[in-house]
Design a protein around this motif. Structure first.
Motif, mmCIF file in Angstrom:
data_model
loop_
_atom_site.group_PDB
_atom_site.id
_atom_site.type_symbol
_atom_site.label_atom_id
_atom_site.label_comp_id
_atom_site.label_asym_id
_atom_site.label_seq_id
_atom_site.Cartn_x
_atom_site.Cartn_y
_atom_site.Cartn_z
ATOM 1 N N UNK A 21 1.692 14.529 18.534
ATOM 2 C CA UNK A 21 2.898 13.567 18.583
ATOM 3 C C UNK A 21 2.249 12.425 19.512
ATOM 4 N N UNK B 248 0.799 9.943 11.360
ATOM 5 C CA UNK B 248 1.463 10.894 10.844
ATOM 6 C C UNK B 248 0.965 11.351 9.474
ATOM 7 N N UNK C 115 1.844 13.552 5.783
ATOM 8 C CA UNK C 115 2.963 14.056 5.045
ATOM 9 C C UNK C 115 2.517 14.851 3.957
ATOM 10 N N UNK D 103 -0.579 12.932 2.600
ATOM 11 C CA UNK D 103 -0.828 11.551 2.766
ATOM 12 C C UNK D 103 -0.467 11.414 4.294
ATOM 13 N N UNK D 104 -1.444 10.190 4.784
ATOM 14 C CA UNK D 104 -1.700 9.560 5.963
ATOM 15 C C UNK D 104 -0.669 8.401 6.022
ATOM 16 N N UNK D 105 0.022 8.059 7.017
ATOM 17 C CA UNK D 105 1.040 7.220 7.196
ATOM 18 C C UNK D 105 0.097 6.074 7.420
ATOM 19 N N UNK E 12 3.772 6.753 13.791
ATOM 20 C CA UNK E 12 3.799 7.451 14.631
ATOM 21 C C UNK E 12 4.640 8.810 14.340
ATOM 22 N N UNK E 13 4.488 9.710 15.041
ATOM 23 C CA UNK E 13 5.189 10.958 14.617
ATOM 24 C C UNK E 13 6.498 10.875 15.351
ATOM 25 N N UNK F 151 9.821 1.878 2.749
ATOM 26 C CA UNK F 151 10.078 3.270 3.323
ATOM 27 C C UNK F 151 9.970 3.184 4.743
ATOM 28 N N UNK F 152 9.175 2.547 5.318
ATOM 29 C CA UNK F 152 8.791 2.359 6.760
ATOM 30 C C UNK F 152 9.999 1.719 7.637
ATOM 31 N N UNK G 162 12.164 3.535 9.909
ATOM 32 C CA UNK G 162 11.483 4.405 10.475
ATOM 33 C C UNK G 162 11.323 4.098 11.770
ATOM 34 N N UNK H 25 9.401 5.852 15.122
ATOM 35 C CA UNK H 25 8.978 7.164 15.435
ATOM 36 C C UNK H 25 9.210 7.374 17.164
ATOM 37 N N UNK H 26 8.918 8.781 17.431
ATOM 38 C CA UNK H 26 9.301 8.963 18.597
ATOM 39 C C UNK H 26 8.289 8.469 19.686
ATOM 40 N N UNK H 27 7.341 8.160 19.535
ATOM 41 C CA UNK H 27 6.079 7.499 20.312
ATOM 42 C C UNK H 27 6.650 5.960 20.405
ATOM 43 N N UNK H 28 6.963 5.436 19.335
ATOM 44 C CA UNK H 28 7.487 4.144 19.297
ATOM 45 C C UNK H 28 8.733 3.712 20.062
#
Lengths: 532, 361
Positions: A31, A38, A40, A72-74, A493-494, B1-2, B5, B7-10
């Motif tokens: 992370x 990330x 999936x 899958x890679x985001x 990102x995660x 879809x994003x 979203x 993320x924790x990092x963001x």
């Protein structure tokens, strides 16, 4: 035998969820890893082939449980490209701003310690001299302020060359090139290009099918971002994930090969190789980048004009006067040289003009005609010969003629409008000094029609506004890049919550599958005991 | 879809950026308050920076002009005092001239008068040779050469530069490009008396007696006349109070000589010569008054300039302050605001950093 197939299905489910949990675990571990995307697990229902026809049992028989379709890679390629573009721009602006900031530091005249103050003091000393043209104190004071002015000009010029030298080297010495910022950047860029070629090679042998080599792709994108910091690039991706990188039309990396590696030379050795007389015929930068192929063959001899973006582009063009109205160390140096040579010529001409008189050192109550070579300012060649040709801010000096013992009397204070009025006793005549004071407001054609002080102030204003606008450009660009970084972080990102939900999801599925397995197992047990 | 979203990092990065921004703002305002300056670098505000540099230069110029004006006023003060004194001695001499012309004075009285006149002449020469700041006031551009000398022939020779010639006036700058003349010349105020022999090529020679007792003719630089003596013509130039004093003294001597020898024709002629000095004194007195009035006007102008310069200094100083000094009240309130928002962002960051589902599992 549905029970056995159920057993298989739930065993498969256990293994799939195990793998899914391991992907979650990979995500959570990474992370905080820079450039990690990330991943999936995409699940898919397994279908068992066979004719179904009108038999519902066949339908059941077609259900094979769950399988992993892919991991899958985001990612967002469009965003990545855009980000790299803006990153190049940001790094270019950063170099320009750094250069202008240092320039502004050199010319920060707000406290009255700069060239402007020295010019004011110089004119004040002239004013004093005008009142006491025959006083040795007033003359010495004038000489001292002139010395302050020239040494300040020398000092500023040295600081400017140092600034340029730190960026690009001094143009002739290899050592100074090796200690310059451009050299460090050029080496880092070359390293990054090599790294990219290595990752490309790994991708070519790894990503051989339809599935992606996620972790290698992460590495590849990270290196691409690195390269984009130095030069602006365009990227072409092939199906196996390896990329070709171009700056302008020039290919740098193609697949596993670095086809355009950078090489760097001092301006002097570049000129020697190409039969250009240095420094007289050279108007370019102090360092010359070239592009060579993997065998060391030269592809682009002088790539300075090819490299326009990124930190390298910003740096290489930060110290040369291109006469395009953009202020940088090079244009400031040129302006300062112009100022120095124009001060020298204005005051030398007045000091030497016809009907101007200095004082006879043998009898300081008498005037003496000024003479050819009675210079106030001059420069000296390597052999110490005085000349007024090619005076620059770096070499301007108060002439030895004035500095020598009794030299102060060589300042021509007197001037007779009508030459016949000359009277050797008229040491109180200060008409020439009045003419010198008059130059304070005189517009000089060689200084773009400005007076000496206005020319300097306008140069100062240019540095200040260039610095100011570079600062706001850079800040805006930082905002753009920051916001893109946020978008990218958000996109791939995660997210801990997401992972924890997934974890619970897969854990639950795993537990449920285990429960199904147990239940089917006990069903089988029951089956075994049937009829006993 | 994003799109929704984050993320924790963001989230961490956003928090860090916000913290940095607040911190930078807080630091900037702290630095402003600590230094008291709005701009510390020319790139902070290019226009203000150029204005500050220009204003500093103007203030420096004004200081110079102020010094020039002060000095000029001092010199003009002493010039005025000297001319006042010269006027006084002139009036005394004038009175003596009226007495001498009376005709009733005997030889003894006339001799006494002549002694007084000669004393006044010497005083006048001393006055005309006064220095100010190491410069002779009445020498024009010849500031290092004693303006008046009395030679053995009784000449009162002026060594300074002549009046009304732009090549010899002394000026001082009192405003940008504005020069004020601050000197007069001796020949205008005091005049001179020069009796000499002129050669054919218009050069001045003065008679001297050499070691053998012969008369030789020598110029000011000590060069002896080598031409034919008959080509020399005797000439006398005179003007102003010096001329009047010398002629008065000479004519008194001539009257005394005539009286003693009993030559009545010569006595009448000498009295006529003596009488002519009355007009000369009157004219010389006028000349001095004219110069006094002229420089009185210059002094007035200088005083006006001084007050203009003072006003300019005040205006420019307050302009400079408005350009570079921080308005403490508003800076302090901005600083407080910045402090609050920095504190707030620190608190929010600290509390929201560790928020996740993890806390509830």
């Amino acid at each position: 035998m549905n029970l056995l197939s159920s057993l298989n299905i739930s065993a498969g489910a256990l293994s799939v969820n195990e793998k899914a949990i391991s992907v979650v675990s990979h995500n959570v571990s990474n992370m905080n890893t820079e450039g990690y995307h990330k991943q999936r697990v995409n699940l898919q229902a397994r279908n068992i082939a066979g004719q179904i026809g009108d038999n519902p049992a066949n339908q059941v028989r077609a259900n094979g449980g769950v399988k992993i379709a892919n991991v899958m890679r985001y990612n967002d390629d469009y965003l990545n490209n855009y980000y790299r573009e803006q990153l190049s721009q940001k790094n270019m602006l950063e170099q320009q701003l750094g250069n202008l900031d240092e320039l502004a530091g050199i010319f920060n005249d707000l406290e009255g310690t700069g060239v402007d103050a020295a010019l004011s003091k110089f004119y004040e000393a002239l004013n004093n001299l005008q009142q006491y043209p025959a006083s040795s104190t007033a003359r010495t004071n004038f000489v001292e302020t002139s010395k302050t002015l020239t040494s300040l000009l020398n000092e500023k010029s040295v600081q400017l060359s140092k600034l340029t030298g730190e960026a690009l080297g001094d143009g002739s010495s290899e050592d100074s090139l090796k200690n310059s910022k451009i050299y460090v950047q050029y080496r880092e860029l070359n390293n990054s290009l090599e790294e990219l070629a290595a990752v490309n090679k790994a991708l070519q042998t790894t990503q051989t099918g339809t599935l992606t080599a996620n972790n290698l792709l992460d590495q590849r994108d990270l290196i691409l971002h690195d390269i984009a910091q130095f030069v602006d690039i365009t990227v072409e991706e092939s199906p196996n994930g390896s990329v070709a990188v171009y700056t302008g039309d020039q290919a740098l990396v193609k697949g596993a090969k670095v086809v355009g590696k950078l090489d760097i030379d001092t301006a002097k050795s570049y000129c020697e190789k190409h039969g250009i007389i240095y420094p007289d015929e050279w108007t370019g930068e102090n360092a010359v980048l070239s592009i060579v192929d993997e065998d060391g063959g030269v592809v682009v001899e002088n790539a300075n004009s090819v490299i326009t973006g990124g930190a390298l582009g910003g740096l290489i063009h930060s110290a040369t006067d291109y006469d395009d109205g953009v202020t940088n160390a090079g244009t400031v140096q040129a302006s300062l040289d112009k100022l120095a040579s124009s001060i020298a010529s204005i005051f030398n001409d007045l000091n030497k003009r016809e009907n101007a008189y200095c004082i006879d050192p043998a009898n300081t109550n008498h005037l003496k005609a000024t003479y050819e070579g009675n210079n106030l300012f001059a420069c000296y060649d390597e052999d110490g010969n005085e000349t007024t040709e090619g005076i620059t801010a770096a070499n301007i000096k108060v002439s030895d003629n004035i500095l020598k013992t009794d030299g102060i009397w060589n300042i021509s204070c007197a001037y007779f409008e009508n030459g016949d009025n000359y009277d050797e006793n008229a040491v109180g005549n200060a008409q020439n000094v009045i003419a010198m004071i008059g130059t304070r407001n005189e517009k000089q054609p060689e200084l773009n029609g400005m007076s000496v002080e206005d020319f300097y102030t306008s140069m100062l204003g240019k540095i200040a506004s260039a610095g100011d606008s570079a600062k706001s450009l850079y800040e805006t660009q930082c905002d753009v890049v920051d916001s893109l970084e946020n978008q990218l972080d958000s996109a791939y990102g995660v997210d801990l919550n997401e992972e924890l939900v997934d974890l619970v999801k897969y854990q639950t599925a795993y537990a449920a599958a285990a429960q199904v397995f147990n239940t089917v197992n006990s069903c089988l047990d029951t089956l075994m005991t049937l009829g006993r | 879809m994003y799109s929704n979203r984050i993320s924790t990092t963001a989230r961490y990065n956003l928090l860090t950026e916000d913290l940095k921004r607040n911190e930078a703002n807080y630091n900037r305002l702290t630095a402003q308050l600590a230094s008291g300056k709005k701009i510390t670098n020319i790139t902070d505000d290019p226009i203000a920076a150029v204005n500050i540099v220009n204003t500093n230069r103007q203030l420096g110029q004004i200081t110079t002009f102020n010094q020039n004006t002060q000095l000029a006023m001092e010199e003009l003060d002493s010039l005025d005092d000297l001319m006042e004194l010269a006027g006084g001695y002139l009036t005394q001499a004038w009175d003596k001239a009226v007495q001498a012309n009376n005709g009733t004075y005997g030889v003894t009285s006339l001799k006494a008068l002549k002694v007084e006149i000669d004393e006044i002449t010497k005083t006048m020469v001393d006055l005309a040779n006064t220095e100010f700041n190491d410069n002779f006031i009445f020498g024009g551009a010849n500031t290092k050469l004693t303006p008046y000398e009395m030679d053995e022939n009784g000449n009162i020779i002026y060594n300074g530069t002549p009046q009304n010639n732009p090549d010899y006036i002394r000026k001082t700058e009192i405003a940008d490009g504005v020069f004020e003349v601050i000197n007069t010349t001796g020949d205008r105020v005091f005049g001179y008396y020069d009796s000499y022999f002129e050669s054919a090529d218009n050069k001045k020679y003065y008679p001297q007696t050499d070691e053998n007792g012969n008369t030789i003719y020598v110029d000011k630089k000590g060069n002896q006349y080598t031409g034919d003596e008959s080509a020399l013509t005797a000439k006398t130039d005179y003007s102003g109070v010096m001329g009047a004093l010398k002629i008065l003294s000479d004519s008194i001597q001539e009257v005394i000589d005539a009286k003693e020898s009993g030559d009545s024709d010569a006595e009448t002629a000498s009295y006529t010569k003596m009488f002519s000095t009355l007009d000369m004194f009157s004219k010389a007195h006028n000349d001095i008054l004219t110069e006094q009035t002229k420089f009185g006007g210059v002094q007035n102008r200088l005083q006006m300039t001084e007050s203009t310069l003072d006003t300019n200094t005040e205006n420019l100083t307050s302009y400079l302050s408005s350009l570079q000094d921080v308005d403490l009240a508003s800076a302090a309130s901005k600083w407080m605001q910045a402090q609050y928002s920095y504190q707030a962002s620190l608190q929010v960051a600290a509390q929201s950093m560790n928020m996740s589902l993890l806390n509830y599992m």
